[in-house]
Design an enzyme around this catalytic site. Structure first.
Site, PDB file in Angstrom:
ATOM      1  N   ARG A 232      61.870 -58.544   1.317  1.00  0.00           N
ATOM      2  CA  ARG A 232      61.580 -59.596   0.531  1.00  0.00           C
ATOM      3  C   ARG A 232      61.796 -58.997  -1.053  1.00  0.00           C
ATOM      4  NH1 ARG A 232      56.473 -59.162  -2.118  1.00  0.00           N
ATOM      5  NH2 ARG A 232      55.072 -57.657  -1.012  1.00  0.00           N
ATOM      6  N   HIS A 233      62.021 -59.861  -2.169  1.00  0.00           N
ATOM      7  CA  HIS A 233      62.029 -59.344  -3.466  1.00  0.00           C
ATOM      8  C   HIS A 233      60.666 -59.235  -4.044  1.00  0.00           C
ATOM      9  CE1 HIS A 233      63.252 -59.103  -7.743  1.00  0.00           C
ATOM     10  NE2 HIS A 233      64.124 -59.051  -7.398  1.00  0.00           N
ATOM     11  N   PRO A 234      60.290 -58.151  -4.738  1.00  0.00           N
ATOM     12  CA  PRO A 234      58.979 -57.761  -5.327  1.00  0.00           C
ATOM     13  C   PRO A 234      58.573 -58.934  -6.299  1.00  0.00           C
ATOM     14  CG  PRO A 234      60.399 -56.292  -6.206  1.00  0.00           C
ATOM     15  CD  PRO A 234      61.414 -56.748  -5.068  1.00  0.00           C
ATOM     16  N   SER A 235      59.669 -59.599  -6.993  1.00  0.00           N
ATOM     17  CA  SER A 235      59.190 -60.486  -8.186  1.00  0.00           C
ATOM     18  C   SER A 235      59.728 -61.809  -8.051  1.00  0.00           C
ATOM     19  CB  SER A 235      59.829 -59.917  -9.499  1.00  0.00           C
ATOM     20  OG  SER A 235      59.148 -58.366  -9.614  1.00  0.00           O
ATOM     21  N   PHE A 239      62.431 -65.226  -1.499  1.00  0.00           N
ATOM     22  CA  PHE A 239      63.512 -64.472  -1.611  1.00  0.00           C
ATOM     23  C   PHE A 239      63.587 -63.271  -0.559  1.00  0.00           C
ATOM     24  CE2 PHE A 239      66.513 -61.754  -3.823  1.00  0.00           C
ATOM     25  CZ  PHE A 239      66.985 -62.728  -4.959  1.00  0.00           C
TER      26      PHE A 239
END
Length: 390
Positions: A232-235, A239
């Site tokens: 996953r995307h951190p931000s 996502f």
């Protein structure tokens, strides 16, 4: 097509290639793909270390073949006087020399930057090493794994329960090689203005730190130390990689508007109104709960169903592929991103093409990976002056 369109950007540039294994060879292969003449100087008898690294095709290293197309080979012992004279003739006719020895080695051979610049002021010297030409670690040896670990790259790769995890390709070598290409071309542009060569100093560790774009910014902005978070995307959320009925695929939502559209397509309008998911910041805080709710719906249909619906409606999505699937994908074929090189016995090997040249109408493979010392005669004829007649 006119001759101008058939000319590659680096046509007319000659590169003497002292590199071996991966970081240096990926740099010089890229330069060669872009049109430079690359003369690979190898150790007599054994050649580039990677010639002995598997897997092999009828005795030829697939590793070597994947990063040494479009080059010529000559074997020279840089400690032997006759071979040193030949090497210096190559330097006299070259624009660039690329080396990835440990710092100090070229000086011991008598070919350090100061000596070369004095004799060949227009020559550009590109040096790729683990830690660069300066600093307390300059003389330490390094491989990809070393700089991935030291740079923090491994600390943000994998999942929370996986422990330290190496990126699945040698990004330490690849990053340094590609930054070296940028440095080489920048030095060529500056030389066109000044007439002078320069030293390009590329550190594998520096390059890995440069590639830590988001983690370094997050540390500075939040004070918290980034760690591994899987796919996953951190931000941004959602996502991530998601499970459909029959396999994995990705959804990459980068705005609140896209999230609302995703919810509509999934017939889950209540998620868009849920306080936990009304903004990207809230979705990131509750990403595990959101993923579980999304997958409850996504598992009801095969991934082809969702890929078609999302793509048709502007939601970024894509299949999860194995390498075997990638090399057969129609988009990859349409862009010419799989090339074929031949081993000395004629066996073919599929390799990645160059994304800068793959779809310009020219074959990316103009020369197959060289046989050790296989181009000696042509190189000597082109660079070594014939003895004068008495």
């Amino acid at each position: 097509m006119s001759d101008a369109h058939n000319t590659l950007p680096l046509d007319g540039v000659t590169v003497v290639d002292l590199t071996r294994v991966l970081a240096g060879p990926i740099c010089t292969q890229t330069l060669a793909d872009l049109g430079a003449r690359v003369i690979k100087v190898e150790q007599p008898g054994v050649g580039d270390d990677s010639r002995a690294i598997g897997p092999f095709i009828d005795g030829a290293s697939a590793y070597f073949m994947s990063v040494n197309r479009n080059k010529e080979s000559i074997a020279l012992d840089l400690k032997a006087e006759g071979d040193r004279q030949t090497f210096e003739s190559l330097l006299a006719g070259a624009d660039v020399v690329v080396e990835n020895y440990r710092p100090g080695t070229m000086e011991k051979l008598g070919y350090g930057w100061e000596a070369l610049h004095q004799r060949f002021p227009q020559l550009i010297m590109v040096s790729i090493s683990g830690f660069g030409q300066t600093g307390p670690y300059r003389e330490k040896p390094a491989y990809d794994m070393v700089v991935q670990a030291m740079s923090g790259m491994m600390s943000v790769t994998g999942s929370a329960d996986s422990g330290p995890c190496r990126v699945g390709v040698s990004i330490g070598d690849l990053g340094a090689g590609l930054y070296a290409v940028i440095g080489t071309q920048s030095a060529l542009i500056r030389r066109a203005r000044t007439g002078q060569g320069e030293r390009v100093d590329v550190s594998m560790l520096d390059c890995q730190v440069a590639l830590l774009e988001n983690p370094i910014a997050r540390l500075g902005a939040t004070g918290s130390v980034p760690g591994p978070i899987g796919s996953r995307h951190p931000s941004m959320a959602p996502f991530d990689v998601y499970a459909g009925q029959d396999g994995w695929f990705v959804i990459a939502v980068g705005s609140d508007g896209l999230f609302k559209r995703l919810c509509e397509l999934l017939e889950l309008p209540e998620l868009a109104a849920d306080a936990r998911f009304v903004s990207n910041a809230e979705r990131c805080r509750h990403q595990a709960e959101l993923k579980e709710l999304l997958e409850q719906r996504l598992r009801l249909q095969p991934r082809a169903h969702w890929l078609r619906i999302f793509s048709d409606n502007g939601v970024p999505t894509g299949e999860y592929h194995s390498v075997a699937e990638v090399v057969e994908h129609p988009q990859i074929a349409a862009r010419g991103m799989i090339a074929s090189v031949q081993a000395p016995n004629g066996s073919a090997l599929r390799v990645a093409a160059n994304p800068l040249t793959a779809h310009n109408g020219l074959s990316v493979v103009r020369r197959n990976p060289p046989v050790l010392d296989g181009d000696r005669q042509r190189i000597l004829e082109d660079f070594v002056p014939a003895p004068s007649q008495p």
